[in-house]
Design a protein around this motif. Structure first.
Motif, PDB file in Angstrom:
ATOM      1  N   MET A 384       0.819  -1.215   0.000  1.00  0.00           N
ATOM      2  CA  MET A 384       0.000   0.000   0.000  1.00  0.00           C
ATOM      3  C   MET A 384       0.851   1.263   0.000  1.00  0.00           C
ATOM      4  SD  MET A 384      -3.061  -1.178  -0.255  1.00  0.00           S
ATOM      5  CE  MET A 384      -4.005   0.347  -0.167  1.00  0.00           C
ATOM      6  N   PRO A 415      -5.718  -5.177  -1.488  1.00  0.00           N
ATOM      7  CA  PRO A 415      -6.753  -4.789  -2.448  1.00  0.00           C
ATOM      8  C   PRO A 415      -6.108  -4.295  -3.748  1.00  0.00           C
ATOM      9  CG  PRO A 415      -7.127  -3.772  -0.296  1.00  0.00           C
ATOM     10  CD  PRO A 415      -5.759  -4.363  -0.268  1.00  0.00           C
ATOM     11  N   HIS A 417      -5.986  -1.747  -5.356  1.00  0.00           N
ATOM     12  CA  HIS A 417      -5.331  -0.447  -5.431  1.00  0.00           C
ATOM     13  C   HIS A 417      -3.896  -0.487  -4.932  1.00  0.00           C
ATOM     14  CE1 HIS A 417      -9.304   0.898  -6.290  1.00  0.00           C
ATOM     15  NE2 HIS A 417      -9.744   0.587  -5.092  1.00  0.00           N
TER      16      HIS A 417
ATOM     17  N   VAL B 380      -9.129   3.409   3.195  1.00  0.00           N
ATOM     18  CA  VAL B 380      -8.158   2.350   3.453  1.00  0.00           C
ATOM     19  C   VAL B 380      -6.888   2.912   4.104  1.00  0.00           C
ATOM     20  CG1 VAL B 380      -7.265   2.387   1.089  1.00  0.00           C
ATOM     21  CG2 VAL B 380      -6.950   0.350   2.455  1.00  0.00           C
ATOM     22  N   ASP B 381      -6.467   4.108   3.687  1.00  0.00           N
ATOM     23  CA  ASP B 381      -5.287   4.715   4.320  1.00  0.00           C
ATOM     24  C   ASP B 381      -5.548   5.007   5.792  1.00  0.00           C
ATOM     25  OD1 ASP B 381      -3.631   4.843   1.968  1.00  0.00           O
ATOM     26  OD2 ASP B 381      -4.922   6.442   1.255  1.00  0.00           O
ATOM     27  N   MET B 384      -6.015   1.464   7.787  1.00  0.00           N
ATOM     28  CA  MET B 384      -4.813   0.661   7.984  1.00  0.00           C
ATOM     29  C   MET B 384      -3.823   1.333   8.937  1.00  0.00           C
ATOM     30  SD  MET B 384      -5.483  -2.109   6.325  1.00  0.00           S
ATOM     31  CE  MET B 384      -3.936  -2.983   6.569  1.00  0.00           C
ATOM     32  N   ASP B 413     -12.309  -3.617   0.362  1.00  0.00           N
ATOM     33  CA  ASP B 413     -11.504  -2.398   0.335  1.00  0.00           C
ATOM     34  C   ASP B 413     -10.597  -2.325   1.547  1.00  0.00           C
ATOM     35  OD1 ASP B 413     -12.576  -0.844  -2.035  1.00  0.00           O
ATOM     36  OD2 ASP B 413     -14.408  -1.370  -0.983  1.00  0.00           O
TER      37      ASP B 413
END
Lengths: 497, 497
Positions: A384, A415, A417, B380-381, B384, B413
């Motif tokens: 990520m 995911p 992305h 997501v940022d 996580m 996601d």
């Protein structure tokens, strides 16, 4: 032995704590949470024996790195009740639910420990090659999560490993971030920046016992590479060459993250024979392949939590320690896997996977219907936050009966992305800047095995017609490849019909 | 008008660039990549008219924030060929595949723009309340991705919005990180630290045209709260109270991230009437609810990319700007959504979702068989890297015919490891420190709607018996809830059989 003790334990008060490994193992009580940062073979064998000889002994075992032998030894005899952190060789007792496994991305594991999410850590077993006058620990070539466990644990047992020389001193950089609201920036802007102490700070009052070991602890690894892995590595390097030629990457690339196994071995061997110089690594794992590159002077610097070495690799490291000493820095897992640092450095993350789907979602931990293979480790944090996130995997497994490209993965760790590039032995799909429909077309065309391309394409075309618009999936069939394999032993249609 | 021009455009050389919005819109050519950072109603209407009047005009539209009206206006007439960044109201043309949508987490969107992943940005349309002597821009209450687009775009068009006062000056903190290998730590350790300039740096030679607007641009939002959302908010606050009582969170909590919609509105209203003081927000979105808390002096400071306000909220902000000026800082999306800063500050991330599965995996973007609802944005940022990642969602949707807790989400996601707490109107499942089996038990028991508990439990029990060990799923049935809904209009068994 007394000479060794006084030579290696510079803190006089601690010399009286030296005892046998059997006595040390007896300090572990049923129900305790125990942190183990590497295999610690003598200790695990002694602990296993305790359990085998009838003592009630079920512990919660914590480790943020793959402790291969430790998991294997203790997993067999039911000594592990709950396992927290990263694992690979404990999968059998986990999947039969003898062991409860708490998997967690490593970037957030240590803050969660400090926040008390897993309860308290009763004892940590730490490995050192020497103990300083103040009682701090100098580790060998495995720093791993020892600094965090030294901080978190109520009590500590030390394996003083005399099989390793003391000249590892100076290779470690021990920095543990504070916690919000007082957490500060991690002062690392370059892979060999130093932010902390060259030892593991330890309050000597925490030390319960010290036992001596003269047994080296390499891992069971080999350097074999099959055709598939070699082809994957070759595709990757061709892609990197093209990026450099287009000015998208510097000639010496960016710091790389890489793991263990046949594909990483193939990648490192490909670098041995390639034109890239002054390479950098910012990785959790440092593998045998890095030694090959170091010996060819292709590495400017490398940072990792520790080496995971074969017996031959370990021998090579010890023989060349003086030379590699200045090129390698060992960091706590929390720093090696830290999203902040990964993004700042612009890591090229090279991760393996079990399967990827046509849209680029990646499963790196589970197979088919929910059996775990290994923990997610640092993969998601690296993917990520990487500058370029690369997933390397073969297009098929089990002699061609499993397609590693499927309509929908049966579990998602990374995911879509978080995936820039998908590489199989068939080719490279550069997914950057693409919408799902374009990604699917490219992945099927360039990465899937020819045996599976037609049925993947057929699924995708039908999903485009019958299902939703943006990232179409057919709920009745999205997992049909997995289902077919479970029923017929193959994902191929001919196997099932 | 000339007075306004000289008052607002302090850079004399730029005054000659003032033109009509129609002339400005004519500068957009077919095939261009155009960055739009807020609704820019006059411009979008003029552009839409251009297309409607027969000019070939299909653009790539970039925006990292939900540009609700802009997407709605331009999406209707087919002016958008490709949409890059975050969207919510463009879903129809995306799901009929008239618009190709490239969704991306915002934490990595801007580095990817600088790396050229999406090609070059031809023109950016930026909004300002004034232009400094040097040609730099002072925005209103929406900073969003303007600094990044000002940097990335070849040319710039400015909407000088005279409906807003110039006193926003000083509220913006414009900092854009460098790129690897020269990226440095982002110097923000506290939500109101300042790292950059109070204006958007802009080379005035880039400015193609400036048009004036006197039209305020609030969004279409209301402050209604239904019983379900109120119950979710109430469960959340009860949980936070308990954490504070146990010493796990400070009395004023940690900086919070929150979005738009009925559940966030309910949460902010709950805080209005709660005992918490000196609250902090580190969020992409700042909503109407924050104004309610500011007016009750419950907020120490707030950081966001901009306000997303109803007409009433906008009026309130403008009337109280002097007071709120020192409490609010606007940052570029890249900083507001930056994993490094989120982790350092220890954010309490409060995100919505479409559905969650029994193991805690979260789908926040797609429904059923692949239609997109909104982009993944910063979810997501934040999840996580948060100190505590909370997912807030109702237990059912569509009048009870959809269970928002399902065996397996149809898209992931936020993987399970990024979810600490799941909250529905039924209750709170604290998932910290739990293995998958324990999570499933808790989620079904505490979060699922009673109508769905029996069939979720039946699925889970059968999966435990028949499927894999660690996180068992039955490939033939994992998506059966979705399949049933698509066939019968309900996830309930009675609807289908």
């Amino acid at each position: 032995m007394p000479d060794l003790v006084s030579e290696r334990i510079r803190c006089k008060d601690l010399r009286g704590k030296v005892t046998s490994v059997e006595n040390a193992a007896r300090l572990i009580q049923d129900g305790m949470s125990v942190g183990v940062c590497s295999d610690l073979l003598p200790f695990c064998r002694a602990l296993e024996k305790e359990g085998r000889e009838g003592r009630d002994l079920q512990i919660h075992l914590w480790s943020g790195v793959a402790i291969l032998q430790a998991d294997r030894i203790l997993g067999k005899t039911g000594t592990i009740k709950r396992r927290i952190g990263q694992q690979t060789l404990l999968r059998k007792p986990i999947n039969t639910r003898q062991v409860q496994y708490l998997d967690t991305p490593l970037g957030s594991f240590y803050p969660a420990i400090r926040a008390g999410e897993f309860g308290s850590l009763d004892v940590a077993i730490l490995e050192a090659v020497s103990i300083t006058k103040e009682g701090n620990l100098i580790p060998a070539y495995r720093l791993h999560d020892m600094p965090n466990f030294a901080q978190a644990a109520g009590r500590v047992i030390v394996q003083l490993n005399t099989a390793y020389p003391t000249h590892f001193e100076g290779m470690h950089d021990v920095y543990i971030p504070g916690d919000p609201p007082k957490r500060k920036s991690i002062p690392i802007s370059c892979i060999d920046d130093r932010a902390g102490t060259p030892y593991i700070p330890l309050n000597p009052d925490k030390i319960l016992a010290i036992y001596l070991s003269d047994e080296p602890e390499p891992i069971d690894a080999d350097d074999s590479v099959d055709k598939t892995s070699a082809a994957i590595a070759s595709h990757l390097l061709a892609f990197l060459r093209k990026e450099v030629a287009q000015g998208k990457l510097p000639p010496s690339l960016l710091p790389m993250e890489i793991g263990l196994g046949m594909i990483p071995t193939a990648v490192m061997k490909a670098f041995e024979n390639a034109e890239f110089e002054s390479l950098e690594f910012y990785s959790a794992v440092l593998n045998d392949g890095l030694l090959g590159l170091l010996s060819r002077r292709k590495v400017r610097a490398a940072s990792g939590t520790g080496f995971f070495l074969s017996p031959r690799g370990e021998k090579h490291l010890l023989e060349n320690l003086h030379e590699y000493h200045k090129k390698v820095v060992f960091r706590p897992v929390e720093i090696a896997d830290c999203p902040e640092v990964i993004m700042r450095l612009g890591v090229l993350a090279l991760n393996g996977a079990i399967e990827a789907d046509i849209y680029g979602n990646v499963n790196s931990s589970h197979i088919m219907n929910g059996d775990i293979v290994s923990g997610v480790g640092g993969a998601v944090d690296f993917a990520m936050n990487a500058y370029l996130s690369v997933i390397l995997l073969p297009s098929t497994a089990k002699g061609g009966n499993i397609s590693c490209i499927v309509p929908m993965t049966s579990h998602v760790d990374i995911p879509e992305h978080g995936v820039d590039l998908l590489v199989t032995e068939q080719g490279v799909a550069d997914l950057r800047g693409l919408v799902p429909k374009e990604r699917a077309d490219k992945i099927i065309r360039l990465c899937a095995h020819p045996d599976y391309r037609p049925i993947l394409r057929e699924y995708f075309q039908r999903a485009l017609k019958e299902a939703g618009g943006h990232e179409p999936q057919l709920p009745d069939e999205a997992l049909s490849f997995h289902s077919r394999f479970l029923k017929t032993g193959s994902m191929k249609l001919t196997g099932g019909k």
